[in-house]
Design a protein around this motif. Structure first.
Motif, PDB file in Angstrom:
ATOM      1  N   VAL A 162     -28.777   6.719  24.963  1.00  0.00           N
ATOM      2  CA  VAL A 162     -28.960   7.955  24.185  1.00  0.00           C
ATOM      3  C   VAL A 162     -27.779   8.904  24.408  1.00  0.00           C
ATOM      4  O   VAL A 162     -27.254   9.513  23.469  1.00  0.00           O
ATOM      5  CB  VAL A 162     -30.288   8.638  24.571  1.00  0.00           C
ATOM      6  N   PHE A 163     -27.336   9.023  25.666  1.00  0.00           N
ATOM      7  CA  PHE A 163     -26.278   9.967  26.015  1.00  0.00           C
ATOM      8  C   PHE A 163     -24.968   9.639  25.315  1.00  0.00           C
ATOM      9  O   PHE A 163     -24.247  10.540  24.859  1.00  0.00           O
ATOM     10  CB  PHE A 163     -26.078   9.962  27.542  1.00  0.00           C
ATOM     11  N   TYR A 164     -24.631   8.341  25.232  1.00  0.00           N
ATOM     12  CA  TYR A 164     -23.349   7.937  24.659  1.00  0.00           C
ATOM     13  C   TYR A 164     -23.451   7.557  23.173  1.00  0.00           C
ATOM     14  O   TYR A 164     -22.486   7.043  22.610  1.00  0.00           O
ATOM     15  CB  TYR A 164     -22.774   6.746  25.446  1.00  0.00           C
ATOM     16  N   TRP A 165     -24.584   7.802  22.552  1.00  0.00           N
ATOM     17  CA  TRP A 165     -24.776   7.426  21.153  1.00  0.00           C
ATOM     18  C   TRP A 165     -23.680   8.008  20.254  1.00  0.00           C
ATOM     19  O   TRP A 165     -23.062   7.305  19.447  1.00  0.00           O
ATOM     20  CB  TRP A 165     -26.153   7.884  20.679  1.00  0.00           C
ATOM     21  N   LYS A 166     -23.415   9.295  20.371  1.00  0.00           N
ATOM     22  CA  LYS A 166     -22.436   9.947  19.495  1.00  0.00           C
ATOM     23  C   LYS A 166     -21.026   9.419  19.704  1.00  0.00           C
ATOM     24  O   LYS A 166     -20.202   9.454  18.780  1.00  0.00           O
ATOM     25  CB  LYS A 166     -22.456  11.461  19.719  1.00  0.00           C
ATOM     26  N   GLU A 167     -20.735   8.930  20.906  1.00  0.00           N
ATOM     27  CA  GLU A 167     -19.417   8.395  21.192  1.00  0.00           C
ATOM     28  C   GLU A 167     -19.108   7.183  20.313  1.00  0.00           C
ATOM     29  O   GLU A 167     -17.954   6.923  19.995  1.00  0.00           O
ATOM     30  CB  GLU A 167     -19.331   8.013  22.671  1.00  0.00           C
ATOM     31  N   PHE A 168     -20.141   6.459  19.891  1.00  0.00           N
ATOM     32  CA  PHE A 168     -19.945   5.248  19.092  1.00  0.00           C
ATOM     33  C   PHE A 168     -20.420   5.401  17.654  1.00  0.00           C
ATOM     34  O   PHE A 168     -19.900   4.728  16.766  1.00  0.00           O
ATOM     35  CB  PHE A 168     -20.674   4.075  19.760  1.00  0.00           C
ATOM     36  N   PHE A 169     -21.392   6.271  17.410  1.00  0.00           N
ATOM     37  CA  PHE A 169     -21.935   6.411  16.058  1.00  0.00           C
ATOM     38  C   PHE A 169     -21.592   7.739  15.402  1.00  0.00           C
ATOM     39  O   PHE A 169     -22.008   7.988  14.272  1.00  0.00           O
ATOM     40  CB  PHE A 169     -23.462   6.225  16.090  1.00  0.00           C
TER      41      PHE A 169
END
Length: 322
Positions: A162-169
């Motif tokens: 959840v924490f790194y979701w924005k880093e990839f999406f």
């Protein structure tokens, strides 16, 4: 009017007296040069016995209902996570078929977070929506309790996802929290562990080959999903490769290794150069380059069934004879 003995002021005074007495007794113990003296030890024991009795209650018997889930010694502990209902999750988040590099990258980043948190994990292998984490045989993390190991890995992985979701999406929203289930399996020898990892990589190859042909038939061949499924019934690996090559000019062996081989994470030493500010005898400051070696989690997309990987990384596994 006399102040009750149980008032806050008196309670604080009692605590201070007890604390001061404890320090005095400890100080005496140190002055005796570390030798055991009953005149100091016994008062300390009596002092803390009261606190230990106060901490107990009639309800503590419920701890006897806990089962012993300590993992057998001298065995590799494998914690394997699988995405819960990820077919639905992938559809609702519009993952690219047959492989979404964003999703695979996020899985790897989450797995790296787990390894950085639990350094006794010597190797991890992942593909699609699963990841396996291998704790070294001599690990004593959480007293080798299976429930502790599994829940810690699962929670760390899920929160990292959840924490790194924005880093990839990027700005694509996470519609709902993902879920991962886990299991713990023990393997007593290097041979058993390597067979397990080989099994997972073979599974990666089988699934990816099928999905590559299936979605090529749908996306490029114009078939419906039902028609593509019917076309592939009873086909072997050679048949699938032939469909890709003869009908779509695709050589499966040239597909990205990430998709065909999955991801293997191990600890490796890497030399890093950092710039440090150093003060010279003259009083001036100067930037100086310093090189240091640090352990980092590195990703490999290669074959781990054969011998080459293990020969190149002999420190991953412990000697069976130890």
């Amino acid at each position: 009017m006399t102040t009750p003995l149980t008032c806050c002021k008196c309670a604080c005074v009692c605590v201070c007296v007890v604390f001061r007495s404890t320090l005095m007794l400890i100080g005496k113990a140190f002055r005796f040069g570390g030798r055991v003296r009953s005149g100091v030890v016994r008062p300390l024991a009596r002092l803390f016995t009261g606190f230990s009795n106060m901490a107990k209650s009639k309800f503590e018997y419920v701890r006897n209902f806990e089962t012993d889930d300590t993992c057998l010694r001298n065995c590799y502990i494998v914690v394997r996570l699988d995405g819960r209902n990820f077919h639905k999750f992938a559809e609702q988040h519009t993952f690219t078929k047959p492989n979404d590099n964003r999703a695979l990258g996020l899985m790897t980043r989450s797995a790296r977070s787990v390894m950085e948190e639990l350094e006794d994990i010597v190797i991890a292998y992942g593909q699609s929506d699963e990841f396996s984490f291998v704790f070294k045989r001599t690990s004593t993390w959480f007293k080798r309790r299976a429930s502790k190991l599994m829940t810690h890995v699962a929670s760390q992985f899920s929160s990292s996802y959840v924490f790194y979701w924005k880093e990839f999406f990027g700005e694509q929203p996470l519609l709902y929290p993902p879920g991962f289930d886990g299991r713990v399996v023990l393997y007593p020898s290097n041979h058993n562990l390597r067979d397990y990892l080989s099994w997972r990589q073979a599974d990666c190859h089988i699934n990816n080959l099928y999905n590559t042909v299936f979605w090529t038939l749908v996306q490029k061949g114009g078939l419906t999903t039902a028609q593509a499924e019917d076309r592939l019934k009873g086909t072997l690996a050679a048949d699938k490769n032939e469909i890709l090559f003869s009908e779509f000019d695709i050589n499966y062996n040239t597909e990205p290794a990430l998709h065909r081989k999955g991801t293997t994470l191990i600890w490796e030493k890497r030399d890093e150069t950092v710039i440090k500010r150093k003060k010279l005898p003259s009083g001036e400051e100067k930037d100086v380059a310093a090189t240091r070696s640090r352990r980092r989690v590195q990703a490999h997309h290669c074959d781990i069934i054969g011998e080459q990987f293990w020969e190149e990384h002999p420190d991953v596994l412990e000697d069976d004879n130890c």
